[in-house]
Design a protein around this motif. Structure first.
Motif, PDB file in Angstrom:
ATOM      1  N   VAL A  22       0.423  17.893  42.864  1.00  0.00           N
ATOM      2  CA  VAL A  22       0.122  17.678  41.447  1.00  0.00           C
ATOM      3  C   VAL A  22       1.273  18.227  40.616  1.00  0.00           C
ATOM      4  O   VAL A  22       1.625  19.409  40.733  1.00  0.00           O
ATOM      5  CB  VAL A  22      -1.203  18.351  41.051  1.00  0.00           C
ATOM      6  N   LEU A  23       1.856  17.374  39.800  1.00  0.00           N
ATOM      7  CA  LEU A  23       2.990  17.738  38.962  1.00  0.00           C
ATOM      8  C   LEU A  23       2.571  17.714  37.494  1.00  0.00           C
ATOM      9  O   LEU A  23       1.663  16.974  37.111  1.00  0.00           O
ATOM     10  CB  LEU A  23       4.142  16.748  39.182  1.00  0.00           C
ATOM     11  N   ASP A  24       3.216  18.525  36.697  1.00  0.00           N
ATOM     12  CA  ASP A  24       2.946  18.513  35.257  1.00  0.00           C
ATOM     13  C   ASP A  24       3.764  17.419  34.586  1.00  0.00           C
ATOM     14  O   ASP A  24       4.937  17.214  34.908  1.00  0.00           O
ATOM     15  CB  ASP A  24       3.297  19.867  34.638  1.00  0.00           C
ATOM     16  N   ASN A  25       3.121  16.725  33.642  1.00  0.00           N
ATOM     17  CA  ASN A  25       3.777  15.660  32.888  1.00  0.00           C
ATOM     18  C   ASN A  25       3.752  16.016  31.402  1.00  0.00           C
ATOM     19  O   ASN A  25       2.821  15.665  30.686  1.00  0.00           O
ATOM     20  CB  ASN A  25       3.063  14.327  33.135  1.00  0.00           C
ATOM     21  N   PRO A  26       4.757  16.738  30.920  1.00  0.00           N
ATOM     22  CA  PRO A  26       4.758  17.131  29.505  1.00  0.00           C
ATOM     23  C   PRO A  26       4.846  15.948  28.552  1.00  0.00           C
ATOM     24  O   PRO A  26       4.446  16.053  27.395  1.00  0.00           O
ATOM     25  CB  PRO A  26       6.000  18.033  29.398  1.00  0.00           C
ATOM     26  N   GLY A  27       5.350  14.808  29.015  1.00  0.00           N
ATOM     27  CA  GLY A  27       5.425  13.627  28.157  1.00  0.00           C
ATOM     28  C   GLY A  27       4.091  12.974  27.915  1.00  0.00           C
ATOM     29  O   GLY A  27       3.947  12.165  26.996  1.00  0.00           O
ATOM     30  N   ARG A  28       3.104  13.231  28.788  1.00  0.00           N
ATOM     31  CA  ARG A  28       1.711  12.826  28.658  1.00  0.00           C
ATOM     32  C   ARG A  28       1.445  11.355  28.918  1.00  0.00           C
ATOM     33  O   ARG A  28       0.355  10.995  29.324  1.00  0.00           O
ATOM     34  CB  ARG A  28       1.147  13.204  27.272  1.00  0.00           C
TER      35      ARG A  28
ATOM     36  N   ALA B  16       1.033  12.982  38.638  1.00  0.00           N
ATOM     37  CA  ALA B  16       1.602  13.648  37.469  1.00  0.00           C
ATOM     38  C   ALA B  16       0.551  13.693  36.371  1.00  0.00           C
ATOM     39  O   ALA B  16       0.118  12.648  35.880  1.00  0.00           O
ATOM     40  CB  ALA B  16       2.857  12.923  37.000  1.00  0.00           C
ATOM     41  N   ASP B  17       0.124  14.893  36.025  1.00  0.00           N
ATOM     42  CA  ASP B  17      -0.978  15.076  35.078  1.00  0.00           C
ATOM     43  C   ASP B  17      -0.449  15.331  33.674  1.00  0.00           C
ATOM     44  O   ASP B  17       0.304  16.270  33.437  1.00  0.00           O
ATOM     45  CB  ASP B  17      -1.836  16.259  35.547  1.00  0.00           C
ATOM     46  N   GLY B  18      -0.889  14.494  32.739  1.00  0.00           N
ATOM     47  CA  GLY B  18      -0.453  14.615  31.359  1.00  0.00           C
ATOM     48  C   GLY B  18      -1.296  15.559  30.531  1.00  0.00           C
ATOM     49  O   GLY B  18      -1.553  15.293  29.352  1.00  0.00           O
TER      50      GLY B  18
END
Length: 333
Positions: free
Chosen positions: A66-72, A43-45
């Protein structure tokens, strides 16, 4: 099918990991565990460097999701990845680390041998630069911020916390997600909730992974200040895990500030305190000179950074209750 090995989900929080991502990905892909019995979710921030590019180059078969991590933050990343994970076992791996070829095999073996649902290995520090070699010397010493069991234990034993752990899915289902209000030290909160739910945390040195500590004084300052700040928040959440040693760096910071003020007035007490601290730091650096050479001089900056950074961070976190607002974190999450 009967007797099949458990399916494992490896979950990894990443953000700007271009210096370490290639070695990490290769270590995960090259496991001796059957490749059809594990998955890798990262999960990429919001990486702004070449992390994703290098990841794609290393993962030619496209085995890493690879997943998006909006929380960072790391806890937000872990929650994103765990929500997508299919495994019977969830194993958390840090972005700035790499694992042994038998990492997954040993996790499964230890769980089967002991019947435990939460296992992990001791942190093996990978010191690949002169600065990291000096920092590791400090981190393993009580003179710094205190050596912790999950860095130093050499035998299988139960511990209060694991830096990274592997969990049977039902454990996480019972205790809930990682706390996204914590930017760091989310493992301490999770481990505490797991123990309160009645599970034990088993550390086994045959489960091997290597962690790369911070590469510079500035990065170390940001990390240790944030750790101190968030540790205070965790203690408000779990006051029963309080230990007097958590206060020592903040007490030292208060004494140091008083000593500087006294020294400015010419007070011998203030000057003696400052001189005593300088002697301790210098003495520790000299004691590590045989192994570090001139690199031991870096300890003259590293030790005060650890002491003052943690102490100020803890004070900032403790003061949030009085001020009625959260303290600002130093830099990106």
């Amino acid at each position: 099918m009967p007797g099949a090995l458990p399916f494992i989900s490896i979950v990894v929080p990443i953000r700007n990991e271009e210096a370490t991502i290639v070695r990490l990905v290769r270590s995960l892909l090259d496991q001796d565990y059957p490749r059809d019995r594990f998955e890798i979710l990262m999960a990429d921030g919001g990486s702004t460097d070449r992390t994703r590019e290098l990841l794609a180059q290393s993962d030619v078969d496209g085995r890493v999701r690879v997943l998006d991590n909006p929380g960072r933050t790391a806890p937000a990343a872990l929650n994103v990845a765990i929500a997508q994970a299919k495994g019977e076992i969830i194993t958390r791996v840090d972005g700035h680390s790499f694992v042994a070829p038998d990492y997954l095999s040993r996790i499964v073996a230890v769980m089967e041998e002991t019947g435990e649902s939460v296992v992990g290995g001791p942190v093996l520090m990978h010191a690949d630069t002169p600065f990291r070699r000096a920092l590791v010397a400090a981190l393993y010493s009580r003179v710094a911020v205190g050596a912790v069991p999950y860095r130093t234990l050499k035998t299988r034993t139960y511990v209060a916390s694991l830096q990274t752990g592997s969990f049977k899915r039902e454990v996480l289902a019972r205790v809930g997600p990682f706390d996204e209000a914590l930017a760091v030290v989310e493992d301490l909160d999770m481990n505490t909730r797991i123990r309160k739910a009645g599970y034990k945390l088993l550390l086994d040195p045959s489960i091997r992974f290597w962690y790369l500590p911070r590469p510079s004084v500035s990065a170390l300052w940001r990390q240790i200040y944030t750790v101190g700040l968030v540790k205070a928040r965790i203690l408000r959440k779990h006051p029963d895990i309080f230990k007097a040693k958590y206060l020592l760096p903040s007490v030292f910071v208060g004494a140091l500030a008083a000593a500087i003020a006294l020294a400015a007035t010419g007070s011998a007490v203030g000057l003696l305190f400052l001189a005593a601290y300088a002697i301790v730091v210098t003495g520790f650096a000299l004691s590590r000179a045989p192994e570090l050479g001139l690199g031991a001089l870096r300890l003259l900056a590293i030790l005060p950074t650890l002491h003052v950074g943690y102490g100020l961070g803890f004070l900032a976190g403790a003061g949030e209750t009085i001020l009625g607002r959260p303290s600002r974190l130093p830099g990106p999450p």
